[in-house]
Design an enzyme around this catalytic site. Sequence first.
Site, PDB file in Angstrom:
ATOM      1  N   ASP A   1       0.827  -1.201   0.000  1.00 21.97           N
ATOM      2  CA  ASP A   1       0.000   0.000   0.000  1.00 21.97           C
ATOM      3  C   ASP A   1       0.865   1.257   0.000  1.00 21.97           C
ATOM      4  O   ASP A   1       0.576   2.230  -0.698  1.00 21.97           O
ATOM      5  CB  ASP A   1      -0.945   0.012   1.207  1.00 21.97           C
ATOM      6  CG  ASP A   1      -1.674   1.341   1.321  1.00 21.97           C
ATOM      7  OD1 ASP A   1      -2.443   1.650   0.399  1.00 21.97           O
ATOM      8  OD2 ASP A   1      -1.441   2.083   2.288  1.00 21.97           O
TER       9      ASP A   1
ATOM     10  N   SER B   1      -6.915   0.448   0.220  1.00 21.69           N
ATOM     11  CA  SER B   1      -5.773   1.054   0.902  1.00 21.69           C
ATOM     12  C   SER B   1      -6.061   1.227   2.394  1.00 21.69           C
ATOM     13  O   SER B   1      -5.279   0.792   3.254  1.00 21.69           O
ATOM     14  CB  SER B   1      -5.465   2.407   0.244  1.00 21.69           C
ATOM     15  OG  SER B   1      -4.584   3.171   1.025  1.00 21.69           O
TER      16      SER B   1
END
Length: 433
Positions: free
Chosen positions: A161, A183
């Site tokens: 991420d 995310s």
Amino acid sequence: MRMIDIIEKKRDGYELTKEEINFAIEGYTKGDVPDYQMSAFAMAIFFQDMTTEERVHLTKAMVESGDQVDLSDIAGIKVDKHSTGGVGDTTTLILAPLVASVGVPVAKMSGRGLGHTGGTVDKLESIKGFHVELDGETFNELVNKNKIAVVGQSGNLTPADKKLYGLRDVTATVDSIPLIASSIMSKKIASGADAIVLDVKTGSGAFMKDLEGAKELAHAMVQIGNGAGRETIAVISDMNQPLGFAVGNALEVKEAIDTLRGEGPADLEELCLTLGSQMVYLGKQAESIEEAREKLIEAIKSGKAIEKFKTFLSAQGGDASVVDEPSKLPTASYTFEVVAKEDGMVSEIVADEIGIAASLLGAGRLTKDSEIDLAVGLVLNKKIGDQVRKGDSLVTIHSNREDVKDVVEKIYQSYSISAKKVEPHALVYDVIY
Ligand code: URA
Ligand code: CA
């Protein structure tokens, strides 16, 4: 498998398999998939979207790209809360001791991060002696004993991420619901919570400016959480103006103390009760949301909530006497009043401008390594819907510098005063299960 085939498949609107998504994310984390292929992939997702199954696979792949926190030595259902941005959001400081005081274990990992003010860790460090450097064993022991502990971020959580977010930032692929939702959720899931309460903000000061977008993001995150086996609920709340009155680190600690005593700003208290009831319900410390809310109100009234805050501070080396003597918190050298230039009603307070004003004073970090000033910040004396007379104070500036012209200018840019009657915004728009 080849990355080019995966990009092409998504580009043409087909659903990817778990294996294909894993191949892309694992390859990117290791460096086998270069940035240019990942950018094309992110852009394909931006235009073609992802199914719920794909979003769950993407989130899990990012969770598995790094370390995962194991909270299994802590008894009970660990419920975490996450807010999507916002200005002067003091809810974490209040919710952690509040829900712990009715038996929900709070095992919080918190960062410093960038922003208009410091992160939760910075705010807590305005209390003398308080520290978040706990080893895993001590952390678990404290949560088992007191139901609450906060530890600084450590380990290598969701490196995929981190890398992908950096890339999205420079390739115009940030504003994509599947990418934002995966995310945020990957970070929450990797942090080890069993259940998650999301506070999705909407309004001028939020990431999602309109209600429809906020609802879509909330649904996406709730589906990912539930799909990954973590019970998840989202509350959609207003960020058309800062929450509460205080924006700044020590000022927000003071505001949290007031709220835990039942003497805080009404909007902040209400949002904490709304989010807190969901946390208590998910943590199975109440059989209904209504019962959960009653328990929290009782904890505030009886003093249990503020006592829990003191226990928590002492357990991590902090001077708990600040709770009864908030004058021991860092205090700025100067205060200045920003006064209304006309009579009327406050119709708008652009939260972002208030946030920038606070960071100009030094309340927030501009870069990862900059120092923050814990004492400075703003206290809003008027909020949307309040009547003002020319000369009334809109905002009190707490500053360590004498010249605050730039800050005053930002505050005037933020406030609008209208001659017409203004209806205040709703605080909570929806709860998404
Ligand atoms: N915050 C995140 O953590 N990720 C996003 O993609 C957007 C906001
Ligand atoms: Ca606040």
